[in-house]
Design a protein around this motif. Sequence first.
Motif, PDB file in Angstrom:
ATOM      1  N   ASP A  98       0.825  -1.215   0.000  1.00  0.00           N
ATOM      2  CA  ASP A  98       0.000   0.000   0.000  1.00  0.00           C
ATOM      3  C   ASP A  98       0.856   1.261   0.000  1.00  0.00           C
ATOM      4  O   ASP A  98       0.513   2.250  -0.640  1.00  0.00           O
ATOM      5  CB  ASP A  98      -0.945   0.032   1.211  1.00  0.00           C
ATOM      6  N   GLN A  99       1.970   1.237   0.714  1.00  0.00           N
ATOM      7  CA  GLN A  99       2.823   2.417   0.824  1.00  0.00           C
ATOM      8  C   GLN A  99       3.761   2.578  -0.372  1.00  0.00           C
ATOM      9  O   GLN A  99       4.369   3.622  -0.540  1.00  0.00           O
ATOM     10  CB  GLN A  99       3.637   2.357   2.110  1.00  0.00           C
ATOM     11  N   SER A 100       3.874   1.546  -1.177  1.00  0.00           N
ATOM     12  CA  SER A 100       4.778   1.619  -2.322  1.00  0.00           C
ATOM     13  C   SER A 100       4.025   2.077  -3.574  1.00  0.00           C
ATOM     14  O   SER A 100       2.812   2.219  -3.571  1.00  0.00           O
ATOM     15  CB  SER A 100       5.413   0.254  -2.575  1.00  0.00           C
ATOM     16  N   SER A 101       4.768   2.251  -4.637  1.00  0.00           N
ATOM     17  CA  SER A 101       4.159   2.683  -5.891  1.00  0.00           C
ATOM     18  C   SER A 101       3.824   1.497  -6.810  1.00  0.00           C
ATOM     19  O   SER A 101       3.300   1.696  -7.894  1.00  0.00           O
ATOM     20  CB  SER A 101       5.100   3.638  -6.626  1.00  0.00           C
ATOM     21  N   GLU A 114       6.143 -16.418  -3.789  1.00  0.00           N
ATOM     22  CA  GLU A 114       5.950 -17.856  -3.612  1.00  0.00           C
ATOM     23  C   GLU A 114       7.013 -18.363  -2.656  1.00  0.00           C
ATOM     24  O   GLU A 114       8.178 -17.988  -2.750  1.00  0.00           O
ATOM     25  CB  GLU A 114       6.096 -18.587  -4.945  1.00  0.00           C
ATOM     26  N   PHE A 115       6.569 -19.213  -1.707  1.00  0.00           N
ATOM     27  CA  PHE A 115       7.495 -19.805  -0.753  1.00  0.00           C
ATOM     28  C   PHE A 115       6.974 -21.195  -0.407  1.00  0.00           C
ATOM     29  O   PHE A 115       5.822 -21.340   0.008  1.00  0.00           O
ATOM     30  CB  PHE A 115       7.602 -18.940   0.503  1.00  0.00           C
ATOM     31  N   GLU A 116       7.819 -22.198  -0.584  1.00  0.00           N
ATOM     32  CA  GLU A 116       7.472 -23.594  -0.346  1.00  0.00           C
ATOM     33  C   GLU A 116       6.156 -23.948  -1.032  1.00  0.00           C
ATOM     34  O   GLU A 116       6.067 -23.891  -2.230  1.00  0.00           O
ATOM     35  CB  GLU A 116       7.449 -23.891   1.154  1.00  0.00           C
ATOM     36  N   ASN A 117       5.116 -24.266  -0.269  1.00  0.00           N
ATOM     37  CA  ASN A 117       3.852 -24.702  -0.874  1.00  0.00           C
ATOM     38  C   ASN A 117       2.788 -23.609  -0.888  1.00  0.00           C
ATOM     39  O   ASN A 117       1.614 -23.892  -1.046  1.00  0.00           O
ATOM     40  CB  ASN A 117       3.305 -25.931  -0.144  1.00  0.00           C
ATOM     41  N   ALA A 118       3.189 -22.364  -0.713  1.00  0.00           N
ATOM     42  CA  ALA A 118       2.207 -21.281  -0.663  1.00  0.00           C
ATOM     43  C   ALA A 118       2.602 -20.163  -1.622  1.00  0.00           C
ATOM     44  O   ALA A 118       3.772 -19.958  -1.921  1.00  0.00           O
ATOM     45  CB  ALA A 118       2.091 -20.736   0.752  1.00  0.00           C
ATOM     46  N   LYS A 119       1.598 -19.458  -2.095  1.00  0.00           N
ATOM     47  CA  LYS A 119       1.797 -18.337  -3.006  1.00  0.00           C
ATOM     48  C   LYS A 119       0.863 -17.222  -2.565  1.00  0.00           C
ATOM     49  O   LYS A 119      -0.296 -17.480  -2.251  1.00  0.00           O
ATOM     50  CB  LYS A 119       1.462 -18.767  -4.427  1.00  0.00           C
ATOM     51  N   ILE A 120       1.374 -15.998  -2.524  1.00  0.00           N
ATOM     52  CA  ILE A 120       0.525 -14.865  -2.176  1.00  0.00           C
ATOM     53  C   ILE A 120       0.655 -13.829  -3.281  1.00  0.00           C
ATOM     54  O   ILE A 120       1.748 -13.589  -3.781  1.00  0.00           O
ATOM     55  CB  ILE A 120       0.865 -14.275  -0.792  1.00  0.00           C
ATOM     56  N   LYS A 121      -0.488 -13.287  -3.676  1.00  0.00           N
ATOM     57  CA  LYS A 121      -0.511 -12.305  -4.755  1.00  0.00           C
ATOM     58  C   LYS A 121      -1.330 -11.115  -4.282  1.00  0.00           C
ATOM     59  O   LYS A 121      -2.465 -11.285  -3.839  1.00  0.00           O
ATOM     60  CB  LYS A 121      -1.147 -12.921  -5.995  1.00  0.00           C
ATOM     61  N   LEU A 122      -0.746  -9.924  -4.341  1.00  0.00           N
ATOM     62  CA  LEU A 122      -1.427  -8.704  -3.928  1.00  0.00           C
ATOM     63  C   LEU A 122      -1.556  -7.799  -5.134  1.00  0.00           C
ATOM     64  O   LEU A 122      -0.596  -7.585  -5.856  1.00  0.00           O
ATOM     65  CB  LEU A 122      -0.640  -7.985  -2.828  1.00  0.00           C
ATOM     66  N   LYS A 123      -2.757  -7.273  -5.338  1.00  0.00           N
ATOM     67  CA  LYS A 123      -3.020  -6.310  -6.399  1.00  0.00           C
ATOM     68  C   LYS A 123      -3.695  -5.117  -5.778  1.00  0.00           C
ATOM     69  O   LYS A 123      -4.509  -5.267  -4.877  1.00  0.00           O
ATOM     70  CB  LYS A 123      -3.950  -6.889  -7.469  1.00  0.00           C
ATOM     71  N   LYS A 124      -3.370  -3.942  -6.263  1.00  0.00           N
ATOM     72  CA  LYS A 124      -4.063  -2.776  -5.728  1.00  0.00           C
ATOM     73  C   LYS A 124      -4.476  -1.856  -6.860  1.00  0.00           C
ATOM     74  O   LYS A 124      -3.891  -1.842  -7.933  1.00  0.00           O
ATOM     75  CB  LYS A 124      -3.215  -2.027  -4.702  1.00  0.00           C
ATOM     76  N   ASN A 125      -5.533  -1.102  -6.579  1.00  0.00           N
ATOM     77  CA  ASN A 125      -5.955  -0.037  -7.458  1.00  0.00           C
ATOM     78  C   ASN A 125      -6.321   1.133  -6.565  1.00  0.00           C
ATOM     79  O   ASN A 125      -6.023   1.126  -5.388  1.00  0.00           O
ATOM     80  CB  ASN A 125      -7.100  -0.482  -8.381  1.00  0.00           C
ATOM     81  N   LYS A 126      -7.010   2.113  -7.072  1.00  0.00           N
ATOM     82  CA  LYS A 126      -7.294   3.314  -6.294  1.00  0.00           C
ATOM     83  C   LYS A 126      -8.150   3.041  -5.063  1.00  0.00           C
ATOM     84  O   LYS A 126      -7.994   3.678  -4.045  1.00  0.00           O
ATOM     85  CB  LYS A 126      -7.993   4.361  -7.164  1.00  0.00           C
TER      86      LYS A 126
END
Length: 165
Positions: free
Chosen positions: A15-18, A25-37
């Motif tokens: 959120d604080q970045s541009s 991805e790490f071991e058996n898990a994956k996290i994906k973050l998307k942001k818009n306005k």
Amino acid sequence: MFKIQEIRELIKLVDQSSIDEFCYEFENAKIKLKKNKETTAVQQTLLETDVVKTIPVVQETKQAEVKEGPAAPEKAVQPVAAEEATLHKIVSPMVGTFYQSPSPESSPYVAVGSKVSNETIVCIVEAMKLFNEIEADTEGEIVEILVKDGELVEYGQPLFLVKPN
């Protein structure tokens, strides 16, 4: 699997970045973050079972309200004591988790009434599994500890109040 604390920290950092999208991805898990306005969506996938969880998170928007017409009644503001105005604030240099001691079994680095110097370590702020020792950067006496052990802190958030020598 990611812990909720780790996901919260990632959300704050994204959120604080541009950047608009982040995938990890790490071991058996994956996290994906998307942001818009307006929102930030978090998607965590367990690769073994192909289970997808999406958690919408609404970003806080800081906008000033402009009102026309008669002024709204203002809240009473208490005057700041002269002593409070002279206190030095030790602030967090980063977003992370505040710890008062090096380990749960150890005693805190400082307590109210402790004397500190420029190099005195007052706490640890953990960010992304890195433990950063925070120094007092002033000489004096700890008057108040403003955050609790294990609490999330923001960049620039006051952690301690110090009465300078």
